[in-house]
Design an enzyme around this catalytic site. Structure first.
Site, PDB file in Angstrom:
ATOM      1  N   ASP A  71       0.852  -1.183   0.000  1.00 16.63           N
ATOM      2  CA  ASP A  71       0.000   0.000   0.000  1.00 16.63           C
ATOM      3  C   ASP A  71       0.888   1.233   0.000  1.00 16.63           C
ATOM      4  O   ASP A  71       1.886   1.292   0.721  1.00 16.63           O
ATOM      5  CB  ASP A  71      -0.916   0.019   1.227  1.00 16.63           C
ATOM      6  CG  ASP A  71      -1.944   1.138   1.143  1.00 16.63           C
ATOM      7  OD1 ASP A  71      -2.741   1.143   0.186  1.00 16.63           O
ATOM      8  OD2 ASP A  71      -1.940   2.018   2.031  1.00 16.63           O
ATOM      9  N   THR A  72       0.532   2.208  -0.814  1.00 17.99           N
ATOM     10  CA  THR A  72       1.291   3.456  -0.905  1.00 17.99           C
ATOM     11  C   THR A  72       0.328   4.618  -0.714  1.00 17.99           C
ATOM     12  O   THR A  72      -0.714   4.684  -1.379  1.00 17.99           O
ATOM     13  CB  THR A  72       1.994   3.567  -2.265  1.00 17.99           C
ATOM     14  OG1 THR A  72       2.912   2.473  -2.410  1.00 17.99           O
ATOM     15  CG2 THR A  72       2.767   4.877  -2.375  1.00 17.99           C
TER      16      THR A  72
END
Length: 203
Positions: A71-72
């Site tokens: 996840d970014t």
């Protein structure tokens, strides 16, 4: 080559990065809610979401191999900027980032059986000024509409980036150095001779 890893993500950028590392992988479904809790820090949210994706992927896995979730997130003033709802929202996000520094947190989780390990990177990104007309043209191109913070550093938005401090590949969506180390701890080998192929992302 046999599959070494499941990727619990539909992101083509993450798939390309794993391929650049020489990791044979298969994409696996891992739909999880992506909504930060009130007061949740960007780092805690990224780690929680990456872990949830990896675990959801593991629940659908047929082969007994590791599952990677990632996840970014883009944050400014401690506020997480998700993917824009539409072009107007994208313009508003870009103008909020214009002329300022913001943070990009990228978290990676790997699950294998009962074992879970995570890594994360925090990168400071400084934008120069952005003209409203340029932000609108960029939003109209469609490029920012599926990206956290309404921009892709590897795309047309690169022209606004004055400097970064941290992991460039983490901003794109998968911090390669840290991910390669994490995968190595699970016995997933990466090919150092192929990592040079990611240089195209920094052009």
């Amino acid at each position: 080559m046999s599959v070494q890893l499941y990727l619990a993500s539909r992101s083509p950028r993450r798939a390309e990065f794993l391929a650049a590392l020489g990791v044979s992988h298969a994409v696996i479904a891992a739909d999880v809610p992506e909504q930060p809790k009130p007061g949740q820090s960007p780092l805690d949210y990224a780690l929680e979401t990456a872990t949830a994706k990896a675990r959801a992927g593991a629940a659908n896995a047929r082969l007994p191999i590791p599952v990677l979730g990632a996840d970014t997130d883009v944050a400014i003033d401690g506020v997480i900027l998700g993917k824009p709802r539409d072009a107007d929202d994208a313009v508003a996000m870009l103008m909020r980032l214009a002329g300022r520094s913001h943070q990009v947190v990228s978290a990676v989780a790997v699950v294998a059986g009962e074992r879970l390990e995570t890594i994360w990177t925090l990168t400071d990104v400084v934008f120069g000024d952005i003209e409203v007309a340029d932000a609108r043209a960029y939003a109209a191109s469609g490029e920012p509409l599926d990206k956290a913070g309404a921009y892709g550093i590897q795309g047309h938005a690169a022209r606004w980036v004055r400097r970064i401090e941290g992991s460039y590949t983490g901003v794109v969506g998968l911090p390669l150095y840290e991910t390669a180390e994490l995968l190595g701890r699970f016995g997933v080998r990466t090919d150092a001779l192929r990592v040079s192929s990611v240089s195209a992302y920094s052009q």
